[in-house]
Design a protein around this motif. Structure first.
Motif, PDB file in Angstrom:
ATOM      1  N   PRO A  42      -8.379  -7.492   6.013  1.00 45.49           N
ATOM      2  CA  PRO A  42      -7.780  -7.632   4.674  1.00 45.49           C
ATOM      3  C   PRO A  42      -8.786  -7.709   3.532  1.00 45.49           C
ATOM      4  CG  PRO A  42      -6.582  -8.964   6.249  1.00 45.49           C
ATOM      5  CD  PRO A  42      -7.770  -8.420   6.988  1.00 45.49           C
ATOM      6  N   ALA A  43      -9.935  -8.341   3.750  1.00 43.71           N
ATOM      7  CA  ALA A  43     -10.913  -8.502   2.668  1.00 43.71           C
ATOM      8  C   ALA A  43     -11.469  -7.173   2.171  1.00 43.71           C
ATOM      9  CB  ALA A  43     -12.065  -9.401   3.131  1.00 43.71           C
ATOM     10  N   MET A  44     -11.292  -6.104   2.933  1.00 46.03           N
ATOM     11  CA  MET A  44     -11.837  -4.802   2.559  1.00 46.03           C
ATOM     12  C   MET A  44     -10.933  -4.025   1.612  1.00 46.03           C
ATOM     13  SD  MET A  44     -13.307  -3.744   6.348  1.00 46.03           S
ATOM     14  CE  MET A  44     -14.012  -2.163   5.858  1.00 46.03           C
ATOM     15  N   TRP A  62      -5.568  -5.088  -2.559  1.00 46.25           N
ATOM     16  CA  TRP A  62      -4.187  -4.619  -2.618  1.00 46.25           C
ATOM     17  C   TRP A  62      -3.614  -4.701  -4.032  1.00 46.25           C
ATOM     18  CZ3 TRP A  62      -2.005  -1.530   0.600  1.00 46.25           C
ATOM     19  CH2 TRP A  62      -2.356  -1.533   1.959  1.00 46.25           C
ATOM     20  N   GLU A  63      -4.031  -5.694  -4.793  1.00 39.70           N
ATOM     21  CA  GLU A  63      -3.537  -5.806  -6.171  1.00 39.70           C
ATOM     22  C   GLU A  63      -3.883  -4.552  -6.965  1.00 39.70           C
ATOM     23  OE1 GLU A  63      -1.437  -7.100  -9.200  1.00 39.70           O
ATOM     24  OE2 GLU A  63      -1.691  -8.450  -7.482  1.00 39.70           O
ATOM     25  N   LYS A  64      -5.102  -4.100  -6.834  1.00 40.84           N
ATOM     26  CA  LYS A  64      -5.541  -2.879  -7.511  1.00 40.84           C
ATOM     27  C   LYS A  64      -4.911  -1.646  -6.883  1.00 40.84           C
ATOM     28  CE  LYS A  64      -9.741  -0.316  -8.735  1.00 40.84           C
ATOM     29  NZ  LYS A  64     -11.239  -0.294  -8.608  1.00 40.84           N
ATOM     30  N   ALA A  65      -4.852  -1.619  -5.551  1.00 32.41           N
ATOM     31  CA  ALA A  65      -4.348  -0.438  -4.850  1.00 32.41           C
ATOM     32  C   ALA A  65      -2.889  -0.150  -5.175  1.00 32.41           C
ATOM     33  CB  ALA A  65      -4.520  -0.617  -3.344  1.00 32.41           C
ATOM     34  N   ASP A 104      -3.154  -7.128  10.180  1.00 33.25           N
ATOM     35  CA  ASP A 104      -3.230  -8.129   9.117  1.00 33.25           C
ATOM     36  C   ASP A 104      -3.360  -7.477   7.744  1.00 33.25           C
ATOM     37  OD1 ASP A 104      -3.075 -10.183  10.959  1.00 33.25           O
ATOM     38  OD2 ASP A 104      -5.248 -10.488  11.063  1.00 33.25           O
ATOM     39  N   THR A 105      -4.148  -6.407   7.670  1.00 42.30           N
ATOM     40  CA  THR A 105      -4.340  -5.723   6.388  1.00 42.30           C
ATOM     41  C   THR A 105      -3.041  -5.071   5.928  1.00 42.30           C
ATOM     42  OG1 THR A 105      -6.629  -5.281   7.042  1.00 42.30           O
ATOM     43  CG2 THR A 105      -5.782  -4.067   5.148  1.00 42.30           C
ATOM     44  N   LEU A 106      -2.359  -4.416   6.851  1.00 44.00           N
ATOM     45  CA  LEU A 106      -1.080  -3.796   6.516  1.00 44.00           C
ATOM     46  C   LEU A 106      -0.068  -4.846   6.072  1.00 44.00           C
ATOM     47  CD1 LEU A 106       0.985  -1.488   6.437  1.00 44.00           C
ATOM     48  CD2 LEU A 106       1.309  -1.809   8.910  1.00 44.00           C
ATOM     49  N   LYS A 107       0.039  -5.949   6.807  1.00 47.15           N
ATOM     50  CA  LYS A 107       1.011  -6.978   6.452  1.00 47.15           C
ATOM     51  C   LYS A 107       0.732  -7.555   5.068  1.00 47.15           C
ATOM     52  CE  LYS A 107       3.137 -11.302   7.945  1.00 47.15           C
ATOM     53  NZ  LYS A 107       3.176 -12.377   8.962  1.00 47.15           N
ATOM     54  N   GLU A 108      -0.526  -7.789   4.755  1.00 50.50           N
ATOM     55  CA  GLU A 108      -0.878  -8.296   3.433  1.00 50.50           C
ATOM     56  C   GLU A 108      -0.435  -7.317   2.343  1.00 50.50           C
ATOM     57  OE1 GLU A 108      -5.079  -8.842   1.329  1.00 50.50           O
ATOM     58  OE2 GLU A 108      -4.675 -10.476   2.747  1.00 50.50           O
ATOM     59  N   GLY A 109      -0.633  -6.037   2.582  1.00 47.38           N
ATOM     60  CA  GLY A 109      -0.203  -5.038   1.609  1.00 47.38           C
ATOM     61  C   GLY A 109       1.300  -4.981   1.450  1.00 47.38           C
ATOM     62  N   ARG A 167       6.370  -5.774  -1.580  1.00 48.80           N
ATOM     63  CA  ARG A 167       7.732  -6.274  -1.756  1.00 48.80           C
ATOM     64  C   ARG A 167       7.812  -7.219  -2.949  1.00 48.80           C
ATOM     65  NH1 ARG A 167      11.246  -4.311  -1.679  1.00 48.80           N
ATOM     66  NH2 ARG A 167      12.774  -5.733  -0.829  1.00 48.80           N
ATOM     67  N   GLU A 168       6.764  -8.033  -3.159  1.00 48.60           N
ATOM     68  CA  GLU A 168       6.746  -8.917  -4.324  1.00 48.60           C
ATOM     69  C   GLU A 168       6.791  -8.115  -5.613  1.00 48.60           C
ATOM     70  OE1 GLU A 168       3.311 -11.378  -4.005  1.00 48.60           O
ATOM     71  OE2 GLU A 168       4.102 -12.575  -2.338  1.00 48.60           O
ATOM     72  N   LYS A 169       6.165  -6.932  -5.587  1.00 48.79           N
ATOM     73  CA  LYS A 169       6.131  -6.072  -6.767  1.00 48.79           C
ATOM     74  C   LYS A 169       7.360  -5.170  -6.881  1.00 48.79           C
ATOM     75  CE  LYS A 169       1.092  -5.764  -7.338  1.00 48.79           C
ATOM     76  NZ  LYS A 169       1.104  -6.083  -8.787  1.00 48.79           N
ATOM     77  N   GLY A 170       8.253  -5.228  -5.887  1.00 46.37           N
ATOM     78  CA  GLY A 170       9.481  -4.448  -5.945  1.00 46.37           C
ATOM     79  C   GLY A 170       9.362  -3.018  -5.475  1.00 46.37           C
TER      80      GLY A 170
END
Length: 334
Positions: A116-118, A121-124, A146-151, A156-159
């Protein structure tokens, strides 16, 4: 159309020319692909805006892969570089009754070290409206899951609309994660389900048959189990032999069942990436048309991919619409 986000491994495919076996030939061809990348490039070929997120090797092979992705207009701004080599797979292409054979070399690839640290996601996801995932990526490594789940959580939070193709390949899940548990976690973060009875049975632990009646019941069960999922789409493949297939599709959106007619593919040039072409056609179509026409668009796009060598569907919107309109003779276009 806003940006579609795809996340997954970039692979180099190496094949003997034509339908030869490796032992027959000392001449090979290479292509770049990867399940989610194939979806993204196909959407870009339809005119959509796409960003692909991945990790590729920091060498001339990685440079070549990035150049390939960019030439289709897909953004690579969120692809990171790695000292590990790019993943490779070797393919012998089928003919008539002889099936294709694939051997993967991806266990220690550049994508296998992703965590995930790589990925920022906010920018992506900043310009994203849709994110697509498949069951291939979370099967590769714990870091990829883990990286996919974080994204997906942030998407979903962003709709964002989230389409899921929860392909299950038992041979990939080697790092100790329970596949069913992992896929269930990710499906709770999804809104569109792209998959058939096999995928539904795997996730739910059920034994639905392939009939339309069972498909409707199974689809409703998926929607009841995962309340965020609004629609289910299924591509059906009937094989006459390795070179002749039929494609059709069906859907359930909670109130309506629809099914397309079979499309005959009597001479398959290349089958790799055809499911990805269906997913790409559906994602594009759902942003342009109603559910049924989107499904027609996806089926036609899938059928056309069988006519292109390589992993990626190179067809455009006009060519897909022409198939939907019944123009399947293959006559010259002047």
């Amino acid at each position: 159309m806003n940006q579609v986000i795809t996340f997954g491994e970039v692979l180099m495919r190496i094949s003997p020319r034509g339908n030869k076996k490796f032992m027959q030939s000392n001449m090979v061809e290479f292509y770049f692909g990867g399940t989610e990348l194939n979806v993204g490039i196909s959407i870009a070929n339809f005119g959509g805006k796409v960003k692909h997120i991945s990790a590729v090797s920091d060498d001339f092979i990685g440079d070549t892969a990035l150049s390939y992705i960019r030439k289709f207009g897909v953004s690579t701004s969120s692809i990171v570089r790695s000292k590990r080599p790019l993943g490779v797979y070797f393919l012998e292409v089928e003919a008539v009754m002889r099936p294709s054979k694939i051997s993967y070399n991806r266990s220690h690839s550049s994508f296998s070290e992703i965590v995930p640290a790589m990925v920022d996601w906010e920018k992506a996801l900043r310009k994203g409206s849709w994110m697509h995932w498949t069951g291939i990526t979370p099967a590769l490594t714990k870091g990829a899951f883990d990286t996919l789940k974080e994204g997906l959580v942030l998407a979903r939070e962003k709709g964002l609309t989230v389409s899921a193709d929860p392909t299950y390949r038992s041979g990939l899940w080697q790092y100790g994660q329970d596949p069913k548990t992992a896929l269930i976690e990710l499906l709770h973060l999804s809104t569109i389900f792209i998959g058939g009875i096999n995928e539904i049975n795997e996730v739910l632990g059920t034994d639905f048959s392939y009939s339309n009646e069972d498909f409707i019941e199974a689809s409703q069960r998926i929607m009841d189990t995962f309340p965020s999922i609004e629609k289910v789409f299924d591509k059906i493949r009937t094989s006459k032999n390795s070179s002749w297939h039929q494609i059709r599709a069906r859907m359930w959106n909670g109130s309506e069942f629809r099914e397309t007619q079979d499309l005959d593919i009597t001479h398959i040039v290349d089958r790799i990436g055809t499911g990805d072409a269906f997913a790409a056609g559906l994602i594009y179509g759902l942003q342009q048309y109603d559910d049924y026409k989107a499904m027609l668009f996806a089926s036609a796009a899938c059928a056309l991919k069988h006519t292109y060598e390589g992993d990626v569907n190179l067809t455009n919107v006009d060519e897909v619409i022409s198939i939907i309109d019944g123009n399947i003779s293959g006559r010259f276009v002047r």
